[in-house]
Every structure is written in structure tokens, then in C-alpha cells.
Scaffold this motif. Structure first.
Motif, PDB file in Angstrom:
ATOM      1  N   THR A   1       0.856  -1.182   0.000  1.00  0.00           N
ATOM      2  CA  THR A   1       0.000   0.000   0.000  1.00  0.00           C
ATOM      3  C   THR A   1       0.899   1.241   0.000  1.00  0.00           C
ATOM      4  O   THR A   1       2.085   1.158   0.337  1.00  0.00           O
ATOM      5  CB  THR A   1      -0.954   0.024   1.210  1.00  0.00           C
ATOM      6  OG1 THR A   1      -1.900   1.084   1.061  1.00  0.00           O
ATOM      7  CG2 THR A   1      -0.209   0.201   2.518  1.00  0.00           C
ATOM      8  N   SER A   2       0.351   2.364  -0.424  1.00  0.00           N
ATOM      9  CA  SER A   2       1.112   3.610  -0.461  1.00  0.00           C
ATOM     10  C   SER A   2       0.205   4.760  -0.053  1.00  0.00           C
ATOM     11  O   SER A   2      -1.007   4.589   0.094  1.00  0.00           O
ATOM     12  CB  SER A   2       1.716   3.844  -1.853  1.00  0.00           C
ATOM     13  OG  SER A   2       0.741   3.729  -2.868  1.00  0.00           O
TER      14      SER A   2
ATOM     15  N   SER B   1       8.849  12.740  -0.923  1.00  0.00           N
ATOM     16  CA  SER B   1       8.526  11.506  -1.636  1.00  0.00           C
ATOM     17  C   SER B   1       7.377  11.724  -2.591  1.00  0.00           C
ATOM     18  O   SER B   1       6.536  12.617  -2.409  1.00  0.00           O
ATOM     19  CB  SER B   1       8.163  10.389  -0.652  1.00  0.00           C
ATOM     20  OG  SER B   1       6.874  10.595  -0.098  1.00  0.00           O
TER      21      SER B   1
ATOM     22  N   ILE C   1       7.902   5.395  -7.509  1.00  0.00           N
ATOM     23  CA  ILE C   1       8.199   4.837  -6.184  1.00  0.00           C
ATOM     24  C   ILE C   1       9.552   5.368  -5.738  1.00  0.00           C
ATOM     25  O   ILE C   1      10.603   4.938  -6.206  1.00  0.00           O
ATOM     26  CB  ILE C   1       8.205   3.295  -6.209  1.00  0.00           C
ATOM     27  CG1 ILE C   1       6.838   2.769  -6.646  1.00  0.00           C
ATOM     28  CG2 ILE C   1       8.552   2.745  -4.824  1.00  0.00           C
ATOM     29  CD1 ILE C   1       6.783   1.263  -6.823  1.00  0.00           C
TER      30      ILE C   1
ATOM     31  N   GLU D   1      10.673   3.036   0.022  1.00  0.00           N
ATOM     32  CA  GLU D   1      10.015   1.796   0.449  1.00  0.00           C
ATOM     33  C   GLU D   1      10.296   1.595   1.933  1.00  0.00           C
ATOM     34  O   GLU D   1      11.430   1.753   2.389  1.00  0.00           O
ATOM     35  CB  GLU D   1      10.505   0.599  -0.371  1.00  0.00           C
ATOM     36  CG  GLU D   1      10.184   0.704  -1.858  1.00  0.00           C
ATOM     37  CD  GLU D   1      10.462  -0.587  -2.621  1.00  0.00           C
ATOM     38  OE1 GLU D   1      10.094  -1.659  -2.110  1.00  0.00           O
ATOM     39  OE2 GLU D   1      11.049  -0.502  -3.718  1.00  0.00           O
TER      40      GLU D   1
ATOM     41  N   SER E   1       0.082  -1.358  -7.351  1.00  0.00           N
ATOM     42  CA  SER E   1      -0.601  -0.573  -6.324  1.00  0.00           C
ATOM     43  C   SER E   1      -0.766   0.883  -6.756  1.00  0.00           C
ATOM     44  O   SER E   1      -1.719   1.555  -6.355  1.00  0.00           O
ATOM     45  CB  SER E   1       0.171  -0.641  -4.998  1.00  0.00           C
ATOM     46  OG  SER E   1       1.447  -0.035  -5.127  1.00  0.00           O
TER      47      SER E   1
ATOM     48  N   ARG F   1       5.779   8.528  -3.980  1.00  0.00           N
ATOM     49  CA  ARG F   1       5.069   7.424  -3.376  1.00  0.00           C
ATOM     50  C   ARG F   1       6.046   6.609  -2.547  1.00  0.00           C
ATOM     51  O   ARG F   1       7.100   6.187  -3.022  1.00  0.00           O
ATOM     52  CB  ARG F   1       4.423   6.513  -4.432  1.00  0.00           C
ATOM     53  CG  ARG F   1       3.151   7.096  -5.038  1.00  0.00           C
ATOM     54  CD  ARG F   1       2.072   7.267  -3.994  1.00  0.00           C
ATOM     55  NE  ARG F   1       0.805   7.747  -4.549  1.00  0.00           N
ATOM     56  CZ  ARG F   1       0.463   9.011  -4.654  1.00  0.00           C
ATOM     57  NH1 ARG F   1       1.293   9.946  -4.240  1.00  0.00           N
ATOM     58  NH2 ARG F   1      -0.709   9.350  -5.136  1.00  0.00           N
ATOM     59  N   CYS F   2       5.709   6.423  -1.284  1.00  0.00           N
ATOM     60  CA  CYS F   2       6.449   5.538  -0.411  1.00  0.00           C
ATOM     61  C   CYS F   2       5.683   4.217  -0.343  1.00  0.00           C
ATOM     62  O   CYS F   2       4.554   4.181   0.151  1.00  0.00           O
ATOM     63  CB  CYS F   2       6.599   6.144   0.983  1.00  0.00           C
ATOM     64  SG  CYS F   2       7.507   5.070   2.131  1.00  0.00           S
ATOM     65  N   LEU F   3       6.285   3.171  -0.881  1.00  0.00           N
ATOM     66  CA  LEU F   3       5.621   1.869  -0.921  1.00  0.00           C
ATOM     67  C   LEU F   3       5.808   1.162   0.417  1.00  0.00           C
ATOM     68  O   LEU F   3       6.943   0.971   0.882  1.00  0.00           O
ATOM     69  CB  LEU F   3       6.209   1.021  -2.055  1.00  0.00           C
ATOM     70  CG  LEU F   3       5.482  -0.285  -2.366  1.00  0.00           C
ATOM     71  CD1 LEU F   3       4.114   0.004  -2.969  1.00  0.00           C
ATOM     72  CD2 LEU F   3       6.318  -1.139  -3.307  1.00  0.00           C
TER      73      LEU F   3
ATOM     74  N   GLU G   1       3.757  -4.890  -6.492  1.00  0.00           N
ATOM     75  CA  GLU G   1       4.267  -3.687  -5.833  1.00  0.00           C
ATOM     76  C   GLU G   1       4.098  -2.452  -6.713  1.00  0.00           C
ATOM     77  O   GLU G   1       3.863  -1.351  -6.211  1.00  0.00           O
ATOM     78  CB  GLU G   1       5.736  -3.861  -5.439  1.00  0.00           C
ATOM     79  CG  GLU G   1       6.713  -4.014  -6.578  1.00  0.00           C
ATOM     80  CD  GLU G   1       6.844  -5.454  -7.077  1.00  0.00           C
ATOM     81  OE1 GLU G   1       7.787  -5.730  -7.830  1.00  0.00           O
ATOM     82  OE2 GLU G   1       5.992  -6.291  -6.703  1.00  0.00           O
TER      83      GLU G   1
ATOM     84  N   GLU H   1      -4.565   3.263  -1.947  1.00  0.00           N
ATOM     85  CA  GLU H   1      -3.675   2.762  -3.001  1.00  0.00           C
ATOM     86  C   GLU H   1      -3.062   1.461  -2.511  1.00  0.00           C
ATOM     87  O   GLU H   1      -2.350   1.456  -1.502  1.00  0.00           O
ATOM     88  CB  GLU H   1      -2.555   3.760  -3.316  1.00  0.00           C
ATOM     89  CG  GLU H   1      -2.959   4.881  -4.230  1.00  0.00           C
ATOM     90  CD  GLU H   1      -1.755   5.656  -4.754  1.00  0.00           C
ATOM     91  OE1 GLU H   1      -1.938   6.467  -5.666  1.00  0.00           O
ATOM     92  OE2 GLU H   1      -0.629   5.444  -4.257  1.00  0.00           O
TER      93      GLU H   1
ATOM     94  N   ALA I   1       6.413   7.393   6.671  1.00  0.00           N
ATOM     95  CA  ALA I   1       6.009   7.586   5.280  1.00  0.00           C
ATOM     96  C   ALA I   1       5.119   8.815   5.135  1.00  0.00           C
ATOM     97  O   ALA I   1       5.227   9.566   4.154  1.00  0.00           O
ATOM     98  CB  ALA I   1       5.288   6.340   4.772  1.00  0.00           C
TER      99      ALA I   1
END
Length: 393
Positions: free
Chosen positions: A58-59, A386, A365, A368, A189, A388-390, A186, A85, A377
Motif C-alpha cells: 500500500t502507499s 517523496s 516509487i 520503500e 498498487s 510514493r512511499c511503498l 508492488e 492505493e 512515510a
């Protein structure tokens, strides 16, 4: 009896949990701006036309950030599990669910598609009258109750049809999109919101044509996804506007050709864009959620045919900063939800295009982290560090 599942190494090797309450970890929001609390929650089995999903990735999107801050008081509901997400695997399905089964790889979507309402049957819109996005909704459609609860049985509210900040979640089947099991979950998402919203705005809403010019106001994940979509469509000039110069390096990687930092200008942004494009861009995209920015985006388009696509979320109660007579100059403005994609019928094809390299998701991304570091995050996104931080669950 509850089934307990805490981040085991293999989903397939877990005990049969169908029909049982699952106890798992979730990040729960207990109040506006308060750090999310990682705690045990109980997740009830899916009811009729519902799906229970094991979330693997999720992000965090700016919509989650806005909800976490409680910027719109009318939308507040606590305790609540945010997140929209994600990607995961179906753990079990409720009565009547067709086309989705246990073990399927799915992407949850906040903008559902029931397939039977007037909107779903109309090709001019991707809205759904029954499962469309509704930030005020905090319970399931079937019975008006939640599927989440605390260990003592108190309800925990849902968010945007998805609530993905949990190891398990229950969603309506209309909000579950089955994708190719070979697709990397991954990356998939990102299709739950940001990338689909931006790319779809360029493809489905603005219908960017080869050789056209675009301006993108706000270079977060959605804005950069617009750029990626415009690049794929062959736009000749892609102008990125942002007050954070750190975004420009990432912008180049997705095809942005010109950058404007409003703080460096002695004239307005729209005057600068009109000057460098000899009259204005063919289409502009407002991705900042700011009314002053929206006006600049509108005025940056060419008279006669310019189109502005509104993508930013606007918590302000103020109305559009336009005079009706300005529309007689031939400029148009339109809003877009989820990039105009009908999720269940069109998203699988978008996933295929990502798999074959038409779209590059790697640039989005930037970080992580393990799920238990979700508050870190949030801070990365809050500080503009950031895209998107997965989060790995």
C-alpha cells in the motif's frame, strides 16, 4: 473463533480463514493529525457481493494526507482505517461475487464500477451511482455497518471504499479489479489512484494529441503521471509548474520539457506560458488543489480551444475563480475523477500496458518502508520528499 494472521511469509500457506473473523495489524487514525496507531483489529468475513483482500503493498496519497489532517470537518470519522492505493490477493469472497475468486491478484479502487447503474452503462462517464467515490461514506453499502472492529468489538470506520492501511480489508466487489497474476503487485498498487488519475486525465479526458502542448500545475505523483501520459501520447511541449525545484529532476525522467518555478518569475505564470507557447497551451492540468493555481492554469490555455482539467482536491469552500464571460473566449474547464477510467473494465488493460513498458512506473516509487513505519512515510510526503512511499505489509 477468530483466525489470527500476522504477516506470515506465505499467503498460500496460511490456514483456511474463509468465513472467520481475522485478527491482524492495521494503522488506525484516532483523531485529526494524530500519529496512526499500529494495533490489532478484527476483520469480519465478506458479506454478499463483498471481497476480503490480503493487502501486500500500500502507499500514501495526498488524499490520505488530507483525511488524516481532518481538513474537511464534515468528512471526519474516528477511529478510521485510511488508505486507498494498494495491491493484494483475494482471501475470500462473499455470496454472489462473480469474476473474482480466492487467490486472484487484485487492485482495490475507490471509484467503483457496479456495471448496472445508468452511469456505468453510459460510455461518457466513469462515475458509478452506487459505488462512486464518497469521502463521507464510512460503512459498507450492504448493511450500513463496518467490517472492522477493535478487540472489544467497537466499530472502526472505512475510507473511500478501500481502507488499505490494514493487513486485511473488506471491499465491495465493484471496487476490486482483477489483474494479470504476472503483473508485479508492488507496482500495480500505483494504479489504485495516482498513476491512473494522471495518465487517464491525459488520455481519456484531455485526449492529448501528438505535437500538442500541455502545462501541468503541481508535480506530485498525479502531475508527473499526467506528464508520463502526455509523453506517451507524443506531446511536443510539456511544461511543469511547481515551487519545489527538487521536483524538476524527476520531471525530466517522465518527459517534462520546460520547468517554471513561480517564485522565480516577475510576471504571472500564465503570462510566461502564453509567451513561450505563442498564445497558450492546448491543455492544462491543475494538480495542486489551489484556486489561485486553478485560475493560472485556466488562463495559460489557448483562447478558442484551450482545455483545463481539474485534478486537485479543493478543501476550500470558495467557488471557481472565473467570471462566466471568460468562457466566451473558448476556453473550457472540466473535472476528472480517476482519470476517466472505468475501473473494472479498463484498468486491466492499463496494467498490461505497464507490464509491456508503455508506461514507466519505476519513477513514481521513491521510497520503500515496512508497514509499521507508516508514520515516517506520512512525514516524507508531508515534507515533499517523496512521490510514493511503498509500504510492505
Amino acid at each position: 473463533m477468530d483466525a489470527v494472521y500476522h504477516n506470515q511469509n506465505s499467503f498460500e500457506s496460511s490456514l483456511d480463514t474463509a468465513g472467520k473473523v481475522i485478527t491482524c495489524k492495521a494503522a488506525v487514525a484516532w483523531g485529526p493529525g494524530q500519529p496512526l496507531v499500529i494495533q490489532d483489529v478484527r476483520v469480519a468475513p465478506p458479506q454478499k457481493m463483498e471481497v476480503r483482500l490480503k493487502v501486500l503493498f500500500t502507499s500514501i496519497c495526498h488524499t490520505d494526507l488530507s483525511a488524516w489532517k481532518g481538513e474537511n470537518e464534515a468528512q471526519r470519522a474516528y477511529p478510521r482505517i485510511l488508505g486507498h492505493e494498494a495491491a493484494g490477493i483475494v482471501e475470500s469472497v462473499g455470496e454472489g461475487v462473480e469474476g473474482i475468486k480466492k487467490g486472484d491478484h487484485v487492485v482495490p479502487i475507490f471509484q467503483g464500477e457496479c456495471g448496472t447503474c445508468m452511469c456505468c452503462k453510459n460510455q461518457k462517464t466513469n462515475l458509478c451511482q452506487k459505488f462512486g467515490v464518497n469521502p463521507l461514506k464510512s460503512v459498507m453499502v450492504n448493511d450500513g455497518k463496518t467490517r472492522f472492529s477493535t478487540k472489544d468489538g467497537s466499530p472502526i470506520f472505512h475510507f473511500l471504499n478501500t481502507s488499505t492501511f490494514s493487513e486485511y480489508t473488506v471491499i465491495d466487489s465493484a471496487c476490486a479489479v482483477r489483474i494479470d497474476p504476472k503483473a508485479p503487485l508492488e507496482k500495480m498498487s500505483l494504479l489504485s489512484c495516482g498513476v491512473s488519475t494522471g495518465v487517464g486525465a491525459a488520455w481519456n479526458v484531455a485526449d492529448v494529441q501528438p505535437g500538442s502542448s500541455v502545462a501541468i500545475f503541481g508535480l506530485g505523483a498525479v502531475g508527473l503521471a499526467v506528464a508520463e501520459g502526455a509523453r506517451v501520447r507524443g506531446a511536443s511541449k510539456i511544461i511543469g509548474v511547481d515551487i519545489n525545484p527538487a521536483k524538476f529532476t524527476k520531471g525530466k525522467a517522465v518527459g517534462i520539457t520546460d520547468f517554471i518555478n513561480p517564485r522565480d518569475l516577475e510576471v504571472s505564470v500564465h503570462e510566461k506560458i502564453v509567451a513561450i507557447t505563442e498564445g497558450g497551451v492546448d491543455c492544462s492540468f491543475e494538480c495542486a488543489g489551489n484556486l489561485e493555481v486553478l485560475r493560472e492554469a485556466f488562463l495559460s490555455t489557448h483562447m478558442g480551444w484551450g482545455l483545463t482539467v481539474l485534478l486537485g482536491i479543493h478543501p476550500s469552500p470558495k467557488l471557481l475563480p472565473l467570471h462566466p464571460m471568460e468562457l466566451f473566449d473558448g476556453r473550457q474547464i472540466v473535472g476528472s475523477v480517476f482519470g476517466g477510467f472505468k475501473g473494472k473494465t479498463q484498468l486491466p488493460k492499463l496494467a498490461q500496458q505497464c507490464m509491456c513498458g508503455t508506461l514507466n512506473l519505476d519513477e513514481f516509487i521513491t521510497h520503500e518502508l515496512p508497514f509499521h513505519k507508516i508514520n515516517e512515510a506520512f512525514q516524507l510526503l508531508l515534507n515533499g520528499k517523496s512521490l510514493r512511499c511503498l509500504l510492505h505489509l
